[in-house]
Design a protein around this motif. Structure first.
Motif, PDB file in Angstrom:
ATOM      1  N   TYR A 106       0.806  -1.232  -0.005  1.00 52.21           N
ATOM      2  CA  TYR A 106      -0.020   0.060  -0.014  1.00 52.21           C
ATOM      3  C   TYR A 106       0.809   1.077  -0.129  1.00 52.21           C
ATOM      4  CZ  TYR A 106       1.186   1.166   4.907  1.00 52.21           C
ATOM      5  OH  TYR A 106       1.848   1.613   6.096  1.00 52.21           O
ATOM      6  N   ALA A 107       0.302   2.265  -0.497  1.00 55.10           N
ATOM      7  CA  ALA A 107       0.993   3.626  -0.396  1.00 55.10           C
ATOM      8  C   ALA A 107      -0.139   4.764   0.428  1.00 55.10           C
ATOM      9  CB  ALA A 107       1.368   4.202  -1.612  1.00 55.10           C
ATOM     10  N   ALA A 108       0.220   5.461   1.126  1.00 58.36           N
ATOM     11  CA  ALA A 108      -0.568   6.435   1.925  1.00 58.36           C
ATOM     12  C   ALA A 108      -0.096   7.859   1.554  1.00 58.36           C
ATOM     13  CB  ALA A 108      -0.767   6.205   3.291  1.00 58.36           C
ATOM     14  N   ILE A 109      -0.858   8.851   1.284  1.00 59.71           N
ATOM     15  CA  ILE A 109      -0.549  10.228   1.103  1.00 59.71           C
ATOM     16  C   ILE A 109      -1.363  11.038   2.122  1.00 59.71           C
ATOM     17  CG2 ILE A 109      -0.313  12.266  -0.540  1.00 59.71           C
ATOM     18  CD1 ILE A 109      -0.638   9.954  -2.546  1.00 59.71           C
ATOM     19  N   ASP A 110      -0.498  11.739   2.825  1.00 59.51           N
ATOM     20  CA  ASP A 110      -1.333  12.779   4.081  1.00 59.51           C
ATOM     21  C   ASP A 110      -0.743  14.052   3.761  1.00 59.51           C
ATOM     22  OD1 ASP A 110      -2.015  13.755   6.316  1.00 59.51           O
ATOM     23  OD2 ASP A 110      -0.802  13.158   7.680  1.00 59.51           O
ATOM     24  N   ILE A 111      -1.699  14.953   3.242  1.00 58.87           N
ATOM     25  CA  ILE A 111      -1.596  16.403   2.664  1.00 58.87           C
ATOM     26  C   ILE A 111      -2.084  17.371   3.781  1.00 58.87           C
ATOM     27  CG2 ILE A 111      -1.993  18.092   1.154  1.00 58.87           C
ATOM     28  CD1 ILE A 111      -2.212  15.848  -1.114  1.00 58.87           C
ATOM     29  N   VAL A 112      -1.352  18.197   4.395  1.00 59.03           N
ATOM     30  CA  VAL A 112      -1.942  18.844   5.524  1.00 59.03           C
ATOM     31  C   VAL A 112      -1.764  20.463   5.267  1.00 59.03           C
ATOM     32  CG1 VAL A 112      -1.709  19.545   7.934  1.00 59.03           C
ATOM     33  CG2 VAL A 112      -1.875  17.264   7.245  1.00 59.03           C
ATOM     34  N   GLY A 113      -2.699  21.330   5.203  1.00 59.04           N
ATOM     35  CA  GLY A 113      -2.450  22.754   5.181  1.00 59.04           C
ATOM     36  C   GLY A 113      -2.820  23.461   6.607  1.00 59.04           C
ATOM     37  N   ALA A 114      -1.786  24.264   6.930  1.00 62.31           N
ATOM     38  CA  ALA A 114      -1.986  24.826   8.378  1.00 62.31           C
ATOM     39  C   ALA A 114      -1.852  26.243   8.115  1.00 62.31           C
ATOM     40  CB  ALA A 114      -1.002  24.209   9.084  1.00 62.31           C
ATOM     41  N   TRP A 115      -2.575  27.061   8.914  1.00 63.34           N
ATOM     42  CA  TRP A 115      -2.272  28.351   8.967  1.00 63.34           C
ATOM     43  C   TRP A 115      -2.673  28.998  10.531  1.00 63.34           C
ATOM     44  CZ3 TRP A 115      -6.514  32.472   9.188  1.00 63.34           C
ATOM     45  CH2 TRP A 115      -6.093  33.905   9.209  1.00 63.34           C
ATOM     46  N   ASP A 116      -1.774  29.748  10.957  1.00 68.35           N
ATOM     47  CA  ASP A 116      -1.832  30.249  12.338  1.00 68.35           C
ATOM     48  C   ASP A 116      -1.935  32.003  12.123  1.00 68.35           C
ATOM     49  OD1 ASP A 116      -1.426  31.278  14.684  1.00 68.35           O
ATOM     50  OD2 ASP A 116       0.196  30.311  15.279  1.00 68.35           O
ATOM     51  N   ASN A 196       0.960   5.928  20.158  1.00 70.74           N
ATOM     52  CA  ASN A 196       2.249   5.949  19.594  1.00 70.74           C
ATOM     53  C   ASN A 196       2.606   4.870  18.441  1.00 70.74           C
ATOM     54  OD1 ASN A 196       4.994   7.108  20.376  1.00 70.74           O
ATOM     55  ND2 ASN A 196       5.532   4.911  20.028  1.00 70.74           N
ATOM     56  N   LYS A 197       1.598   3.796  18.321  1.00 64.48           N
ATOM     57  CA  LYS A 197       1.672   2.948  17.583  1.00 64.48           C
ATOM     58  C   LYS A 197       0.889   3.314  15.956  1.00 64.48           C
ATOM     59  CE  LYS A 197       1.634  -1.422  17.934  1.00 64.48           C
ATOM     60  NZ  LYS A 197       1.490  -2.792  18.185  1.00 64.48           N
ATOM     61  N   ILE A 198       0.043   4.389  16.115  1.00 67.84           N
ATOM     62  CA  ILE A 198      -0.801   4.665  15.054  1.00 67.84           C
ATOM     63  C   ILE A 198      -0.116   5.826  14.415  1.00 67.84           C
ATOM     64  CG2 ILE A 198      -3.190   5.841  14.593  1.00 67.84           C
ATOM     65  CD1 ILE A 198      -4.160   4.786  17.033  1.00 67.84           C
ATOM     66  N   HIS A 199      -0.098   5.505  12.985  1.00 72.32           N
ATOM     67  CA  HIS A 199       0.839   6.536  12.064  1.00 72.32           C
ATOM     68  C   HIS A 199      -0.114   7.778  12.074  1.00 72.32           C
ATOM     69  CE1 HIS A 199       3.816   3.719  10.056  1.00 72.32           C
ATOM     70  NE2 HIS A 199       3.284   3.093  11.344  1.00 72.32           N
ATOM     71  N   ALA A 200       0.457   9.089  11.843  1.00 80.32           N
ATOM     72  CA  ALA A 200       0.060  10.453  11.631  1.00 80.32           C
ATOM     73  C   ALA A 200      -1.367  10.419  10.845  1.00 80.32           C
ATOM     74  CB  ALA A 200       0.836  11.259  11.171  1.00 80.32           C
ATOM     75  N   HIS A 201      -1.355   9.695   9.591  1.00 84.23           N
ATOM     76  CA  HIS A 201      -2.275   9.819   8.426  1.00 84.23           C
ATOM     77  C   HIS A 201      -3.653   9.107   9.137  1.00 84.23           C
ATOM     78  CE1 HIS A 201      -0.435   6.072   7.367  1.00 84.23           C
ATOM     79  NE2 HIS A 201      -1.485   5.679   6.697  1.00 84.23           N
ATOM     80  N   ASP A 202      -3.329   7.919   9.948  1.00 88.46           N
ATOM     81  CA  ASP A 202      -4.333   7.119  10.501  1.00 88.46           C
ATOM     82  C   ASP A 202      -5.132   7.604  11.736  1.00 88.46           C
ATOM     83  OD1 ASP A 202      -4.159   5.089   8.774  1.00 88.46           O
ATOM     84  OD2 ASP A 202      -2.743   3.950   9.433  1.00 88.46           O
ATOM     85  N   ARG A 203      -4.593   8.563  12.329  1.00 88.36           N
ATOM     86  CA  ARG A 203      -5.317   9.147  13.636  1.00 88.36           C
ATOM     87  C   ARG A 203      -6.575   9.864  13.531  1.00 88.36           C
ATOM     88  NH1 ARG A 203       0.530  11.411  16.468  1.00 88.36           N
ATOM     89  NH2 ARG A 203       1.493   9.351  16.500  1.00 88.36           N
ATOM     90  N   ALA A 204      -7.276   9.933  14.474  1.00 84.99           N
ATOM     91  CA  ALA A 204      -8.655  10.592  14.457  1.00 84.99           C
ATOM     92  C   ALA A 204      -8.647  12.035  14.452  1.00 84.99           C
ATOM     93  CB  ALA A 204      -9.542   9.955  15.535  1.00 84.99           C
ATOM     94  N   PHE A 205      -7.340  12.656  14.413  1.00 81.68           N
ATOM     95  CA  PHE A 205      -7.431  14.144  14.127  1.00 81.68           C
ATOM     96  C   PHE A 205      -6.139  14.564  13.721  1.00 81.68           C
ATOM     97  CE2 PHE A 205      -7.054  12.724  18.478  1.00 81.68           C
ATOM     98  CZ  PHE A 205      -5.785  12.287  18.687  1.00 81.68           C
ATOM     99  N   THR A 206      -6.119  15.669  13.191  1.00 80.78           N
ATOM    100  CA  THR A 206      -4.877  16.251  12.306  1.00 80.78           C
ATOM    101  C   THR A 206      -3.635  16.358  12.913  1.00 80.78           C
ATOM    102  OG1 THR A 206      -6.562  17.286  10.951  1.00 80.78           O
ATOM    103  CG2 THR A 206      -4.344  17.799  10.582  1.00 80.78           C
ATOM    104  N   MET A 207      -3.792  17.042  14.181  1.00 81.53           N
ATOM    105  CA  MET A 207      -2.336  17.517  14.708  1.00 81.53           C
ATOM    106  C   MET A 207      -2.081  16.720  15.876  1.00 81.53           C
ATOM    107  SD  MET A 207      -1.268  19.754  12.528  1.00 81.53           S
ATOM    108  CE  MET A 207       0.097  20.032  13.219  1.00 81.53           C
ATOM    109  N   THR A 208      -0.898  16.503  16.324  1.00 73.47           N
ATOM    110  CA  THR A 208      -0.795  15.587  17.467  1.00 73.47           C
ATOM    111  C   THR A 208      -1.221  16.358  18.854  1.00 73.47           C
ATOM    112  OG1 THR A 208       1.123  14.524  16.310  1.00 73.47           O
ATOM    113  CG2 THR A 208       1.228  14.401  18.706  1.00 73.47           C
ATOM    114  N   PRO A 209      -1.746  15.789  19.812  1.00 75.10           N
ATOM    115  CA  PRO A 209      -2.052  16.303  21.001  1.00 75.10           C
ATOM    116  C   PRO A 209      -0.731  16.927  21.696  1.00 75.10           C
ATOM    117  CG  PRO A 209      -3.175  14.155  20.969  1.00 75.10           C
ATOM    118  CD  PRO A 209      -2.361  14.476  19.798  1.00 75.10           C
ATOM    119  N   ILE A 210      -0.940  18.200  22.390  1.00 74.45           N
ATOM    120  CA  ILE A 210       0.055  18.752  23.073  1.00 74.45           C
ATOM    121  C   ILE A 210       1.156  17.991  23.933  1.00 74.45           C
ATOM    122  CG2 ILE A 210       0.730  20.865  24.545  1.00 74.45           C
ATOM    123  CD1 ILE A 210      -1.574  22.154  23.467  1.00 74.45           C
ATOM    124  N   VAL A 211       0.484  17.336  24.887  1.00 70.57           N
ATOM    125  CA  VAL A 211       1.265  16.678  25.637  1.00 70.57           C
ATOM    126  C   VAL A 211       2.023  15.447  25.189  1.00 70.57           C
ATOM    127  CG1 VAL A 211      -0.836  14.768  26.161  1.00 70.57           C
ATOM    128  CG2 VAL A 211       1.049  14.854  27.783  1.00 70.57           C
TER     129      VAL A 211
END
Length: 451
Positions: A106-116, A196-211
């Motif tokens: 398989y191949a997975a593509i994770d595209i993220v746009g961010a703006w502060d 920790n075992k879940i790759h970034a594109h599989d997580r239920a939210f876009t950005m990693t929790p702060i802690v």
């Protein structure tokens, strides 16, 4: 008028040939009928004879007994395994080359746009105020043979306009060891906490929790070593204990092999799963990690975590998920040595902790909405007077996700972040608003996700 003798002779010859051919067919038919009658005699004889019901019943019972013995033999062959169906049964043979053809790719593509809204935060918090390919990942996994499985995952991600390729995971696993045990060796996302075992594109939210970002990293803790797990055979709850030891050369996200440490990284994760019924289930666990962040043996970090997830689903139509983690970290430093008196004084420890809670509601087969709360604080910070300084990072985020299928999704989210830090001279209190857009596409056969 003279008769046509030539025509008469031809006519007589045709009649004679027809009679001869008919006689030949009649003789062949008679022989065929006799042969068929001879073959059918035993069958007729058997029909006329009375059947033996006792013999038929005995044959049927013998076949059934043989089938039951074969089934019992197969069950004993997998007794003590982890309950995972092996691709090859113990009493069967399969061509090894054909089995390796069952490998998934398989191949997975994770595209993220961010703006502060205030300012870009740089790569430290993955906010670059741009649309970027955060991760392009490809992997292969499958059964090597009836005893071993393997997994390889490579990924490329962008930082400051450059793309770095690295191996995320490359391990082999023996999942069918006796007494419900399993052994994994190689480079892996270590099994601690929930994310920790879940790759970034599989997580239920876009950005990693702060802690998680502060104590582990924006992605996951990756290292090379071995991981042993045992599944306890309790009937009222499913419990698994994971024990691991890795090189400890690096921690979190890294582009190199790290530096040699005096002691390995050690960790443990005790997980529980309980099914309530009516499509409700929960998994919760406790983690402990010890590692050395520097080459100094007495400089240690001790992490203690708790993770939990509660889920309800109705097929793929609707789902409710409540998930959270809490982490506490204590870093111990070597004692200070006075160069004059040669007396040692104990250095203060660095104590940090934080948590997050996430609620996601899939109200439609294609749509879900989620909210998340984050909190983090550093208890070791002091103000100008040397007193503990009040500090915290709080964030609330709201997101909406469109699930085009199990292989694709589009997510938009907004985050309000409040930063308070009285250890600085300005005693800052800052409010930030961040916006994210994410698109994930998976090509090929993606491995199944854990609960």
């Amino acid at each position: 008028m003279k008769p046509n003798y030539r025509f008469s002779k031809l006519k007589m010859g045709g009649i004679f040939f027809s009679l001869l051919f008919s006689a030949f067919l009649f003789a062949q038919t008679s022989e065929w009928e006799k042969e068929l009658e001879n073959k059918s005699q035993p069958n007729k004889k058997n029909v006329n004879q009375p059947s033996n019901p006792t013999s038929s019943t005995a044959d049927w019972e013998a076949d059934l007994e043989k089938d039951l013995q074969d089934q019992e033999k197969r069950e004993k062959g997998t007794e003590g395994s982890r309950g995972v169906t092996s691709p090859v049964q113990s009493n069967q043979q399969i061509n090894r080359s054909a089995q390796n053809l069952m490998m998934d790719a398989y191949a997975a593509i994770d595209i993220v746009g961010a703006w502060d809204r205030n300012k870009p935060r740089g790569t430290g918090e993955r906010i670059d105020n741009q649309l970027d390919i955060r991760t392009a990942e490809f992997g292969f996994n499958g059964a090597v043979d009836q005893w071993m499985r393997a997994n390889f995952i490579g990924a490329a991600h962008g930082e400051n306009g450059k793309y770095f390729f690295e191996v995320h995971e490359a391990w082999v696993q023996f999942p069918f060891l006796p007494f419900n045990t399993s052994l994994k060796a190689g480079q892996m996302f270590i099994d601690v906490g929930r994310l920790n075992k879940i790759h970034a594109h599989d997580r239920a939210f876009t950005m990693t929790p702060i802690v998680h970002e502060k104590l582990i990293g924006w992605e996951s803790a990756i290292d090379t070593g071995a991981e042993f797990s045992i599944l306890f055979p309790w009937k009222w709850i499913t419990q698994e204990l994971v024990l691991g030891a890795t090189n400890g050369r690096k921690w979190g996200h890294s582009h190199d092999g790290g530096v040699q440490k005096n002691n390995p990284l050690m960790y443990a994760h005790l997980k529980h799963f309980y099914y309530f019924g009516n499509n409700w289930g929960t998994q919760f666990g406790f983690s402990g990690i010890r590692f050395e962040p520097t080459t100094e043996r007495k400089n240690q970090r001790l992490l203690y975590g708790m993770d939990a997830v509660l889920r309800w689903n109705r097929s793929n139509l609707s789902e409710i998920m409540l998930m959270g983690e809490g982490w506490y970290q204590q870093e111990v430093f070597p004692a200070n040595l006075d160069p004059i008196t040669f007396q040692k004084t104990k250095s203060p420890t660095k104590d940090q902790w934080g948590a997050y809670a996430f609620l996601d509601f899939k109200f439609h087969q294609l749509w879900s909405v989620g909210v998340r709360y984050d909190y983090f604080t550093d208890k070791s910070l002091v103000d100008q007077n040397g007193d503990p300084a009040k500090n915290a990072i709080e964030a609330q985020s709201l997101q909406m996700t469109f699930h085009s299928s199990e292989f694709g999704k589009i997510r938009g989210s907004i985050e309000r972040r409040f930063i308070q830090d009285y250890s600085r001279t300005s005693q800052e209190e800052v409010r930030e608003y961040r916006f994210y857009i994410q698109t994930v596409a998976v090509l090929g056969s993606h491995p199944a996700h854990s609960y």
